[in-house]
Design a protein around this motif. Structure first.
Motif, PDB file in Angstrom:
ATOM      1  N   LYS A   1       6.721  18.400  44.469  1.00  0.00           N
ATOM      2  CA  LYS A   1       6.279  18.945  45.760  1.00  0.00           C
ATOM      3  C   LYS A   1       7.470  19.435  46.583  1.00  0.00           C
ATOM      4  CE  LYS A   1       2.110  16.079  46.004  1.00  0.00           C
ATOM      5  NZ  LYS A   1       1.340  15.077  46.792  1.00  0.00           N
ATOM      6  N   ASP A   2       8.321  20.207  45.937  1.00  0.00           N
ATOM      7  CA  ASP A   2       9.479  20.872  46.555  1.00  0.00           C
ATOM      8  C   ASP A   2      10.662  19.951  46.813  1.00  0.00           C
ATOM      9  OD1 ASP A   2       7.808  23.052  46.591  1.00  0.00           O
ATOM     10  OD2 ASP A   2       7.540  23.087  48.773  1.00  0.00           O
ATOM     11  N   LYS A   3      10.572  18.664  46.505  1.00  0.00           N
ATOM     12  CA  LYS A   3      11.631  17.734  46.882  1.00  0.00           C
ATOM     13  C   LYS A   3      12.233  17.028  45.661  1.00  0.00           C
ATOM     14  CE  LYS A   3       9.705  16.749  51.469  1.00  0.00           C
ATOM     15  NZ  LYS A   3      10.801  17.438  52.201  1.00  0.00           N
ATOM     16  N   PHE A   4      13.509  16.689  45.770  1.00  0.00           N
ATOM     17  CA  PHE A   4      14.169  15.922  44.716  1.00  0.00           C
ATOM     18  C   PHE A   4      15.305  15.101  45.312  1.00  0.00           C
ATOM     19  CE2 PHE A   4      16.847  19.686  45.003  1.00  0.00           C
ATOM     20  CZ  PHE A   4      18.134  19.195  44.817  1.00  0.00           C
ATOM     21  N   THR A   5      15.719  14.095  44.563  1.00  0.00           N
ATOM     22  CA  THR A   5      16.884  13.274  44.921  1.00  0.00           C
ATOM     23  C   THR A   5      17.711  13.048  43.666  1.00  0.00           C
ATOM     24  OG1 THR A   5      15.675  12.139  46.685  1.00  0.00           O
ATOM     25  CG2 THR A   5      17.685  11.087  45.884  1.00  0.00           C
ATOM     26  N   TRP A   6      18.995  13.174  43.805  1.00  0.00           N
ATOM     27  CA  TRP A   6      19.903  12.949  42.678  1.00  0.00           C
ATOM     28  C   TRP A   6      21.106  12.165  43.155  1.00  0.00           C
ATOM     29  CZ3 TRP A   6      24.929  15.221  41.722  1.00  0.00           C
ATOM     30  CH2 TRP A   6      25.430  14.965  40.440  1.00  0.00           C
ATOM     31  N   GLN A   7      21.503  11.187  42.381  1.00  0.00           N
ATOM     32  CA  GLN A   7      22.653  10.357  42.738  1.00  0.00           C
ATOM     33  C   GLN A   7      23.547  10.188  41.520  1.00  0.00           C
ATOM     34  OE1 GLN A   7      21.801   7.086  45.346  1.00  0.00           O
ATOM     35  NE2 GLN A   7      23.359   5.774  44.409  1.00  0.00           N
ATOM     36  N   ALA A   8      24.861  10.270  41.735  1.00  0.00           N
ATOM     37  CA  ALA A   8      25.805  10.167  40.616  1.00  0.00           C
ATOM     38  C   ALA A   8      27.167   9.705  41.114  1.00  0.00           C
ATOM     39  CB  ALA A   8      25.945  11.521  39.914  1.00  0.00           C
ATOM     40  N   PRO A   9      27.961   9.095  40.254  1.00  0.00           N
ATOM     41  CA  PRO A   9      29.330   8.724  40.636  1.00  0.00           C
ATOM     42  C   PRO A   9      30.121   9.975  40.997  1.00  0.00           C
ATOM     43  CG  PRO A   9      28.694   7.687  38.560  1.00  0.00           C
ATOM     44  CD  PRO A   9      27.641   8.704  38.866  1.00  0.00           C
ATOM     45  N   MET A  10      30.875   9.896  42.092  1.00  0.00           N
ATOM     46  CA  MET A  10      31.632  11.065  42.529  1.00  0.00           C
ATOM     47  C   MET A  10      32.952  10.601  43.152  1.00  0.00           C
ATOM     48  SD  MET A  10      31.000  14.327  42.222  1.00  0.00           S
ATOM     49  CE  MET A  10      29.227  14.199  41.977  1.00  0.00           C
ATOM     50  N   PRO A  11      33.859  10.066  42.336  1.00  0.00           N
ATOM     51  CA  PRO A  11      35.126   9.579  42.885  1.00  0.00           C
ATOM     52  C   PRO A  11      36.017  10.687  43.435  1.00  0.00           C
ATOM     53  CG  PRO A  11      35.167   9.507  40.494  1.00  0.00           C
ATOM     54  CD  PRO A  11      33.760   9.852  40.886  1.00  0.00           C
ATOM     55  N   GLU A  12      35.778  11.912  42.989  1.00  0.00           N
ATOM     56  CA  GLU A  12      36.568  13.059  43.456  1.00  0.00           C
ATOM     57  C   GLU A  12      35.634  14.227  43.739  1.00  0.00           C
ATOM     58  OE1 GLU A  12      38.864  13.729  40.017  1.00  0.00           O
ATOM     59  OE2 GLU A  12      40.167  11.984  40.281  1.00  0.00           O
ATOM     60  N   PRO A  13      35.983  15.086  44.692  1.00  0.00           N
ATOM     61  CA  PRO A  13      35.168  16.288  44.919  1.00  0.00           C
ATOM     62  C   PRO A  13      35.124  17.139  43.656  1.00  0.00           C
ATOM     63  CG  PRO A  13      36.737  15.966  46.707  1.00  0.00           C
ATOM     64  CD  PRO A  13      37.126  15.004  45.621  1.00  0.00           C
ATOM     65  N   GLN A  14      33.997  17.781  43.403  1.00  0.00           N
ATOM     66  CA  GLN A  14      33.909  18.654  42.238  1.00  0.00           C
ATOM     67  C   GLN A  14      32.799  19.691  42.412  1.00  0.00           C
ATOM     68  OE1 GLN A  14      31.691  17.316  38.605  1.00  0.00           O
ATOM     69  NE2 GLN A  14      32.256  15.262  39.336  1.00  0.00           N
ATOM     70  N   LYS A  15      32.921  20.757  41.642  1.00  0.00           N
ATOM     71  CA  LYS A  15      31.883  21.781  41.600  1.00  0.00           C
ATOM     72  C   LYS A  15      30.852  21.356  40.576  1.00  0.00           C
ATOM     73  CE  LYS A  15      33.006  25.780  39.835  1.00  0.00           C
ATOM     74  NZ  LYS A  15      33.581  27.145  39.735  1.00  0.00           N
ATOM     75  N   ILE A  16      29.579  21.352  40.983  1.00  0.00           N
ATOM     76  CA  ILE A  16      28.507  21.003  40.058  1.00  0.00           C
ATOM     77  C   ILE A  16      27.615  22.219  39.857  1.00  0.00           C
ATOM     78  CG2 ILE A  16      28.593  18.580  40.750  1.00  0.00           C
ATOM     79  CD1 ILE A  16      26.008  18.995  42.294  1.00  0.00           C
ATOM     80  N   TYR A  17      26.826  22.178  38.787  1.00  0.00           N
ATOM     81  CA  TYR A  17      26.032  23.337  38.388  1.00  0.00           C
ATOM     82  C   TYR A  17      24.557  22.986  38.400  1.00  0.00           C
ATOM     83  CZ  TYR A  17      30.689  24.550  36.780  1.00  0.00           C
ATOM     84  OH  TYR A  17      32.046  24.793  36.723  1.00  0.00           O
ATOM     85  N   PHE A  18      23.789  23.749  39.171  1.00  0.00           N
ATOM     86  CA  PHE A  18      22.340  23.584  39.232  1.00  0.00           C
ATOM     87  C   PHE A  18      21.696  24.653  38.362  1.00  0.00           C
ATOM     88  CE2 PHE A  18      22.968  20.525  42.321  1.00  0.00           C
ATOM     89  CZ  PHE A  18      21.793  20.092  42.928  1.00  0.00           C
ATOM     90  N   MET A  19      20.905  24.233  37.389  1.00  0.00           N
ATOM     91  CA  MET A  19      20.227  25.173  36.501  1.00  0.00           C
ATOM     92  C   MET A  19      18.726  25.006  36.664  1.00  0.00           C
ATOM     93  SD  MET A  19      22.870  24.444  33.384  1.00  0.00           S
ATOM     94  CE  MET A  19      23.363  22.885  34.154  1.00  0.00           C
ATOM     95  N   PHE A  20      18.154  25.885  37.495  1.00  0.00           N
ATOM     96  CA  PHE A  20      16.711  25.930  37.684  1.00  0.00           C
ATOM     97  C   PHE A  20      16.094  26.713  36.523  1.00  0.00           C
ATOM     98  CE2 PHE A  20      18.547  25.417  41.917  1.00  0.00           C
ATOM     99  CZ  PHE A  20      17.764  24.398  42.450  1.00  0.00           C
ATOM    100  N   PRO A  21      14.768  26.702  36.371  1.00  0.00           N
ATOM    101  CA  PRO A  21      14.146  27.423  35.254  1.00  0.00           C
ATOM    102  C   PRO A  21      14.559  28.888  35.148  1.00  0.00           C
ATOM    103  CG  PRO A  21      12.548  25.958  36.249  1.00  0.00           C
ATOM    104  CD  PRO A  21      13.782  25.882  37.110  1.00  0.00           C
ATOM    105  N   ASN A  22      14.753  29.564  36.285  1.00  0.00           N
ATOM    106  CA  ASN A  22      15.080  30.992  36.236  1.00  0.00           C
ATOM    107  C   ASN A  22      16.295  31.360  37.075  1.00  0.00           C
ATOM    108  OD1 ASN A  22      12.763  31.828  34.594  1.00  0.00           O
ATOM    109  ND2 ASN A  22      11.551  31.286  36.403  1.00  0.00           N
ATOM    110  N   GLN A  23      17.127  30.374  37.381  1.00  0.00           N
ATOM    111  CA  GLN A  23      18.262  30.663  38.252  1.00  0.00           C
ATOM    112  C   GLN A  23      19.356  29.621  38.052  1.00  0.00           C
ATOM    113  OE1 GLN A  23      18.590  33.321  40.664  1.00  0.00           O
ATOM    114  NE2 GLN A  23      20.700  32.602  40.634  1.00  0.00           N
ATOM    115  N   TYR A  24      20.585  30.079  38.166  1.00  0.00           N
ATOM    116  CA  TYR A  24      21.758  29.198  38.055  1.00  0.00           C
ATOM    117  C   TYR A  24      22.551  29.315  39.336  1.00  0.00           C
ATOM    118  CZ  TYR A  24      26.709  28.456  36.887  1.00  0.00           C
ATOM    119  OH  TYR A  24      28.026  28.072  36.899  1.00  0.00           O
ATOM    120  N   THR A  25      23.038  28.196  39.862  1.00  0.00           N
ATOM    121  CA  THR A  25      23.862  28.269  41.062  1.00  0.00           C
ATOM    122  C   THR A  25      24.871  27.133  41.051  1.00  0.00           C
ATOM    123  OG1 THR A  25      23.812  28.533  43.478  1.00  0.00           O
ATOM    124  CG2 THR A  25      22.379  26.836  42.529  1.00  0.00           C
ATOM    125  N   GLU A  26      25.886  27.249  41.880  1.00  0.00           N
ATOM    126  CA  GLU A  26      26.948  26.251  41.951  1.00  0.00           C
ATOM    127  C   GLU A  26      27.001  25.636  43.339  1.00  0.00           C
ATOM    128  OE1 GLU A  26      29.946  28.825  39.023  1.00  0.00           O
ATOM    129  OE2 GLU A  26      30.367  28.632  41.166  1.00  0.00           O
TER     130      GLU A  26
END
Length: 358
Positions: free
Chosen positions: A58-83
């Motif tokens: 329903k349009d919402k999500f939550t994600w949690q992960a270890p992040m000891p340092e800043p970093q660029k992450i990659y979001f891959m949706f079904p029809n779109q990629y973004t950083e």
């Protein structure tokens, strides 16, 4: 002061728990109109690239992960990629399903820095957009001029990045700019930028990854000897690079599924026809994994030069050795086997070959 072992253990456990929480990134997202789907999030975990699958409901999500340092992450949706640029802490992501390239991020100073820098490049975007609309629609002379204008804009973009990196050598975003350049750039342009970065930022996981990447792209530095290899042609016959000793060779990395590669093939054919009788040839290395599609593309695009492939996609041994992450990509090799140019295409390829043969 004497402290009981039980109290000391509890204190250490609390301290570790607090540290662990502080090193976590928690992203809460709302993407209006996307409904129920999945998003794949690629990131660096314990010095290894991993991908998490996250359910959007329903349009919402939550994600949690270890992040000891800043970093660029990659979001891959079904029809779109973004950083996105993230760090530890609570981060909010908001956007629209029809504009996934334009997600709004709050709670990340790293993303704020990226946004501020990208805003300084808007004038270059405004200049280049109308030029791309003219691509391939004019004469050879007009196309060459167009390519030169775009290259001038790219040069200005690189100059601004260099200035920013030099002024912010400890910045995670500066590191990201060098990492981005290393994906497709040559060793000659990446190494000076790498040298500007502070040793502490290079000691991070992302910094170590960049150091390893630099070692790979150094293999195709100008003046380096082309690796010797043997792969099969479409008929299954082995072809070795040493077979072309004594010739100028355009080593062309491409694939049947690559639209820009197929669009560039007529230009490569033009170069081949112009100079095939002047000690020049082309060697195509396909990053296909389907033999039938590979052979059909060779036939459909009327490519008469030698073609080889291991049919392992991007795991092709030659492309892997040179760290090639995007195609089309080329290496121009002289008769002694030395690499003398990289990623020539369009009229720039014709111009460089004319300098050699005419």
């Amino acid at each position: 002061m004497i402290t009981s072992k039980k109290y000391l253990f509890s204190a250490l456990l609390l301290s570790w728990s607090t540290f662990t929480i502080a090193q976590q990134a928690k992203i809460s997202g709302t993407i209006k109109g996307i409904g129920n789907t999945e998003v794949y999030i690629g990131y660096l975990k314990n010095n290894t690239r991993v991908t998490d699958t996250v359910q959007i409901k329903k349009d919402k999500f939550t994600w949690q992960a270890p992040m000891p340092e800043p970093q660029k992450i990659y979001f891959m949706f079904p029809n779109q990629y973004t950083e996105l640029f993230v760090e530890s802490g609570n981060i909010q992501v908001k956007g629209q399903a029809d504009a996934l390239h334009d997600l709004k991020v709050t709670g990340s100073k790293f993303q704020d820095e990226a946004n501020a820098y990208q805003a300084t490049l808007q004038d270059l975007e405004n200049r280049s957009t109308p030029l791309y609309k003219k691509w391939g629609k004019g004469s050879d002379e007009e196309q060459l001029q167009l390519e030169q204008e775009l290259e001038n804009i790219r040069t200005e973009r690189r100059q601004r990045a260099t200035k920013y990196i030099a002024a912010h050598p400890k910045s995670a975003y500066s590191l990201s700019l060098v990492e981005e350049r290393s994906a497709m750039g040559s060793y000659e342009e990446v190494q000076p930028l790498y040298a500007l970065l502070d040793k502490d930022i290079l000691a991070t996981a992302t910094g170590k990854e960049l150091t390893a990447r630099l070692d790979v792209i150094k293999r195709s530095a100008l003046g380096s000897q082309m690796m010797e290899f043997t792969q099969n042609d479409p008929e299954g016959n082995p072809v070795s690079f040493s077979d072309f000793k004594g010739k100028y060779v355009l080593v062309d990395f491409w694939a049947s599924w690559c639209g820009p590669c197929r669009a560039e093939n007529p230009n490569v054919l033009k170069a081949y026809n112009n100079y095939k009788d002047k000690n020049f040839t082309v060697l195509g290395i396909s990053l296909d994994d389907d033999a039938d599609k590979w052979k059909k593309a060779i036939h459909d695009d009327a490519m008469p030069w030698t073609q080889v492939s291991s049919l392992k996609g991007f795991d092709n041994e030659v492309s892997t050795y040179y760290g090639i992450r995007g195609i089309p990509s080329t290496l121009l090799v002289d008769p002694t086997g030395k690499i003398i140019a990289k990623d020539l295409r369009g009229e720039s390829l014709q111009q460089r070959l004319a300098e050699i043969f005419e």
